[in-house]
Design a protein around this motif. Structure first.
Motif, mmCIF file in Angstrom:
data_model
loop_
_atom_site.group_PDB
_atom_site.id
_atom_site.type_symbol
_atom_site.label_atom_id
_atom_site.label_comp_id
_atom_site.label_asym_id
_atom_site.label_seq_id
_atom_site.Cartn_x
_atom_site.Cartn_y
_atom_site.Cartn_z
ATOM 1 N N VAL A 227 -0.476 19.332 13.157
ATOM 2 C CA VAL A 227 -0.224 18.670 11.880
ATOM 3 C C VAL A 227 0.596 19.561 10.963
ATOM 4 C CG1 VAL A 227 -1.345 17.813 9.781
ATOM 5 C CG2 VAL A 227 -2.297 17.254 12.037
ATOM 6 N N ASP B 228 -4.337 15.333 4.076
ATOM 7 C CA ASP B 228 -4.385 13.862 4.169
ATOM 8 C C ASP B 228 -4.041 13.363 5.574
ATOM 9 O OD1 ASP B 228 -5.257 13.569 1.598
ATOM 10 O OD2 ASP B 228 -3.320 12.993 0.750
ATOM 11 N N THR B 229 -3.135 14.073 6.268
ATOM 12 C CA THR B 229 -2.807 13.665 7.641
ATOM 13 C C THR B 229 -4.013 13.865 8.555
ATOM 14 O OG1 THR B 229 -0.503 14.345 7.295
ATOM 15 C CG2 THR B 229 -1.208 14.004 9.574
ATOM 16 N N ASN C 294 -6.377 11.135 7.947
ATOM 17 C CA ASN C 294 -5.935 9.858 8.522
ATOM 18 C C ASN C 294 -6.214 9.800 10.017
ATOM 19 O OD1 ASN C 294 -4.595 7.905 6.621
ATOM 20 N ND2 ASN C 294 -3.576 9.781 5.978
ATOM 21 N N TYR D 200 1.258 5.772 15.279
ATOM 22 C CA TYR D 200 1.031 6.073 13.855
ATOM 23 C C TYR D 200 1.714 7.357 13.402
ATOM 24 C CZ TYR D 200 -2.366 2.292 13.710
ATOM 25 O OH TYR D 200 -2.960 1.052 13.757
ATOM 26 N N PHE D 201 2.034 8.236 14.349
ATOM 27 C CA PHE D 201 2.672 9.518 14.019
ATOM 28 C C PHE D 201 3.923 9.693 14.872
ATOM 29 C CE2 PHE D 201 -1.859 9.745 13.159
ATOM 30 C CZ PHE D 201 -1.851 10.105 11.818
ATOM 31 N N ILE E 246 -4.818 2.809 8.998
ATOM 32 C CA ILE E 246 -3.972 3.828 8.358
ATOM 33 C C ILE E 246 -2.517 3.375 8.489
ATOM 34 C CG2 ILE E 246 -5.569 5.728 8.855
ATOM 35 C CD1 ILE E 246 -3.541 6.630 11.058
ATOM 36 N N PRO E 247 -1.629 3.874 7.640
ATOM 37 C CA PRO E 247 -0.210 3.490 7.743
ATOM 38 C C PRO E 247 0.484 4.253 8.876
ATOM 39 C CG PRO E 247 -0.509 5.045 5.949
ATOM 40 C CD PRO E 247 -1.881 4.743 6.474
ATOM 41 N N HIS F 150 2.977 6.818 9.819
ATOM 42 C CA HIS F 150 3.379 7.962 8.994
ATOM 43 C C HIS F 150 4.866 8.286 9.128
ATOM 44 C CE1 HIS F 150 -0.851 8.292 8.397
ATOM 45 N NE2 HIS F 150 -0.758 9.430 7.732
ATOM 46 N N GLU F 151 5.333 9.126 8.197
ATOM 47 C CA GLU F 151 6.699 9.629 8.274
ATOM 48 C C GLU F 151 6.855 10.439 9.567
ATOM 49 O OE1 GLU F 151 9.379 9.202 6.156
ATOM 50 O OE2 GLU F 151 7.989 7.636 5.462
ATOM 51 N N ALA G 35 4.964 14.029 10.594
ATOM 52 C CA ALA G 35 3.644 14.307 9.993
ATOM 53 C C ALA G 35 2.775 15.026 11.034
ATOM 54 C CB ALA G 35 2.976 13.020 9.530
ATOM 55 N N ASN H 144 -7.998 13.262 -2.462
ATOM 56 C CA ASN H 144 -6.828 13.346 -1.584
ATOM 57 C C ASN H 144 -6.093 14.669 -1.868
ATOM 58 O OD1 ASN H 144 -5.307 13.016 -3.937
ATOM 59 N ND2 ASN H 144 -4.999 10.827 -3.577
#
Lengths: 427, 427
Positions: free
Chosen positions: A204, A281-282, A285, A335-336, A378-379, A381-382, A385, B280
């Motif tokens: 991460v 936060d990563t 997630n 997701y990543f 979860i979204p 991610h960029e 991440a 967060n």
């Protein structure tokens, strides 16, 4: 001249704890406040390699780490390990006068890690395990001394290093003796007992460096009221329960305890004054994603199929059974996006090269996810991440690569100098 | 007709705990697993306003919240509060036949919060406190019943609401009685004891909604081994120590305990299965900034000048003494640009309007920061990471705005309908 060369080259593995070590009762001898238990990871993927040579012509001891010479400080951890292991050799020489007096000769030690610092893995555990094992091999300490006795040496270099002297599933007993003589590592089960257990390491990205664990854990000992409860009752119960889960190859129970203990450890860090944060936060997630995968699996009448654990940093290690590796890897890659991925076990098939790198574009969620899985948990991610994915499995203990031959496969040249100097800088 | 109107309009404050409430021993009566202690915030800035009217012509009870009618569910918390407080009125009527039988009449209740939902503040505490106090005023329950006895009612609407029935510094005793009769709030010290105490509320942007506290706290009770230690020994000691710090107006000690207990509470959330996260990365950065300000102050031979506390969300509440408000606000505005800022106390002077909004461009670090302060401790964040800053101070208890007059200053019209309907939707 081969006969006159006394040298040993070994490799030692990385280990990742499922019951965490956090806190020392003796900082000098590195005696922990609680037992811990770890899984040894496969040396084919991650390892430290060390060559040690003894020669009457050597003036004193010298050591190189990844091509750079390290000063062996008086009273430092390196010196402590070398001195203790020399004393063990001395005992053998005193008992058998036919043995050459290696304990009186100078040493040349050269060590390298095969994994990038980018992996964010603590190399001290495998490093001190390799150092200890190369010297014990050079000095032919086994079987006169047991492997467990050797873990006492590695422990004084870096606490968790004692767990890297064995393969499979390893417990480190805190012990109670003042001199640490009973603070040893023991094999709970060999790799062969549960070879299907795999680990996906998610590296991460994190802007800032966290609190060094050596300083952090003593701050927790000094200031966290919750740590005492962890030491007193949480860990002892979990050591029993997870040992039983390992014996039974009960992944569901293994996962439940592993995740609970990771969170319990990080809770004591948060309870420290000032608080210590390792997960970002990563990291959180990834936890929520893993919990959702398990929730959906349980809702479908199944069991937990994945477990996260976090050491003193933001990286996740995701334990799982081989049969679920594709499901888990593709879900993480969805997701990543764009994480570098070494496809160690050819999960992705011929479609992608064995060592795939860089942008891969979107990855679809695997159809094999449980129906009840909530994809919006979860979204996406960029890219970056999660920067890197390392896929490995439970592994064996340290290996002897060569012993007393002409050193061709070792890390030292004829003169006892590193074959590769400044390797880290060159690459 | 004025004489025939029985109506009371009151306002009640928000409170922010420094010793946190987390866990119920009885979910029906809302009896907590541990004591808690809070600071009441100034109603001039944040409050709930409620008008209650009783009239023989009303069919049943009706209630509006922020312009929308709320159903008073059978067996729900609203009904429970209304029923209990009616019973208290009934006792008075039974003792004094000259009293009108308000306890037998229908009720119209209208409540509004003056603070935006964007503030991310739980409005249930001030809301149920205002409901309870408006009815107790309408029913003229005091002094026959003490304020502490009224907190028993508010508690059953929303646990922490009992602490909003008093000003200054308020303790909520968990009590031990099965029926909750001894689970009451008590004043530790009035606002006048320490009027210089101020609070800066930092509203932190957060993508996802956290776990609702009602569900979250019972999951912690059910699964966290560390919570038991918090209940057993951590909180009792801190209740004593922080009460003493408040009596002595010892901000340094008050800050140390407040921050430790916020972290201890969030540690038990992390120790929950599955773990609960409220803070967060932005929240954690504010913690690191606050710890650095205090570290630098202590290094300079001073004391702690600021304390953070976090409830079940990412927003920070920063307690400080009035004398340091400019230093603290400008430091926060430096690292978290462009937050909407209500300059309640005209900290920024004539240069900026009393209610400054929107982009302000870079804000320099105040020169008054301790020399040893490390400006690189956290990065300057993206505009909007902290969306809003609310600056307020310790405040008094609920206020009677009008009682039994013609209702002109109340929230209900002549017919007992809300004067403002759907207020929230309109604005």
């Amino acid at each position: 001249m081969a006969a006159s060369v006394y040298q040993a080259t070994v490799s030692a593995p990385v280990n990742i704890a499922v019951i965490k070590y956090w806190g020392k009762r003796n900082t000098e001898l590195i005696l922990p406040t609680n037992d811990s238990l770890s899984v040894t990871l496969d040396q084919d993927h991650l390892m430290s390699k060390t060559t040690s040579r003894a020669d009457p012509s050597f003036q004193g001891d010298r050591l190189w780490l990844n091509g750079e010479e390290e000063l062996i400080k008086k009273g430092g951890r390196l010196e402590r390990c070398i001195t203790e292991i020399r004393a063990m050799r001395k005992q053998l020489e005193d008992q058998d006068s036919s043995l050459p007096n290696l304990s009186t000769w100078g040493l040349r030690i050269c060590s390298e890690n095969n994994f990038p610092t980018a992996a964010g893995l603590a190399s001290s555990a495998s490093g001190f395990a390799a150092l200890t094992f190369s010297l014990s091999t050079l000095f032919a300490l086994e079987p006169a001394f047991t492997r467990s006795q050797l873990t006492r040496i590695a422990r004084q270099g870096s606490g968790s290093a004692c767990r890297s002297l064995m393969g499979g599933f390893v417990a480190w007993q805190s012990g109670s003796a003042e001199d640490g003589s009973d603070s040893l590592a023991l094999e709970v089960a060999p790799r062969e007992h549960w070879p299907e257990l795999q680990a996906l390491i998610c590296v991460v990205s994190d802007a800032k460096k966290g609190t060094p664990s050596t300083a952090g854990m003593q701050r927790t000992v000094a200031t966290s009221p919750l740590l005492q409860e962890r030491i007193r009752s949480v860990v002892p119960k979990r050591m029993e329960d997870i040992s039983a889960a390992i014996q039974a190859r009960d992944f569901d129970k293994f996962a439940e305890i592993t995740m609970a203990d990771s969170n319990n450890f990080h809770a004591t860090c948060l309870d420290t004054q000032p608080p210590i944060f390792y997960m970002n936060d990563t990291s959180r997630n990834i936890i929520q994603l893993v919990e959702e995968i398990n929730r959906a699996s349980l809702e479908a009448g199944g069991k937990r199929i994945i477990a996260y654990t976090y050491d003193a940093g933001p990286n996740a290690v995701l334990y799982h059974d081989k049969q679920h590796s594709e499901l888990i890897i593709q879900t993480i890659r969805h997701y990543f996006p764009n994480a570098d991925f070494d496809d160690t076990f050819n999960i992705l098939g011929a479609g992608i090269s064995a060592s795939h790198r860089g942008p891969q574009g979107p990855v679809a969620l695997p159809a094999s996810l449980p129906k009840a899985f909530n994809g919006a948990i979860i979204p996406v991610h960029e890219p970056g991440a999660v920067g890197r994915l390392l896929h490995t499995q439970v592994g064996d203990g340290p290996r002897v690569i060569e012993h007393r031959d002409n050193g061709m496969t070792g890390l030292l040249d004829e003169q006892g100098e590193p074959i590769r100097l400044m390797r880290t800088k060159k690459e």
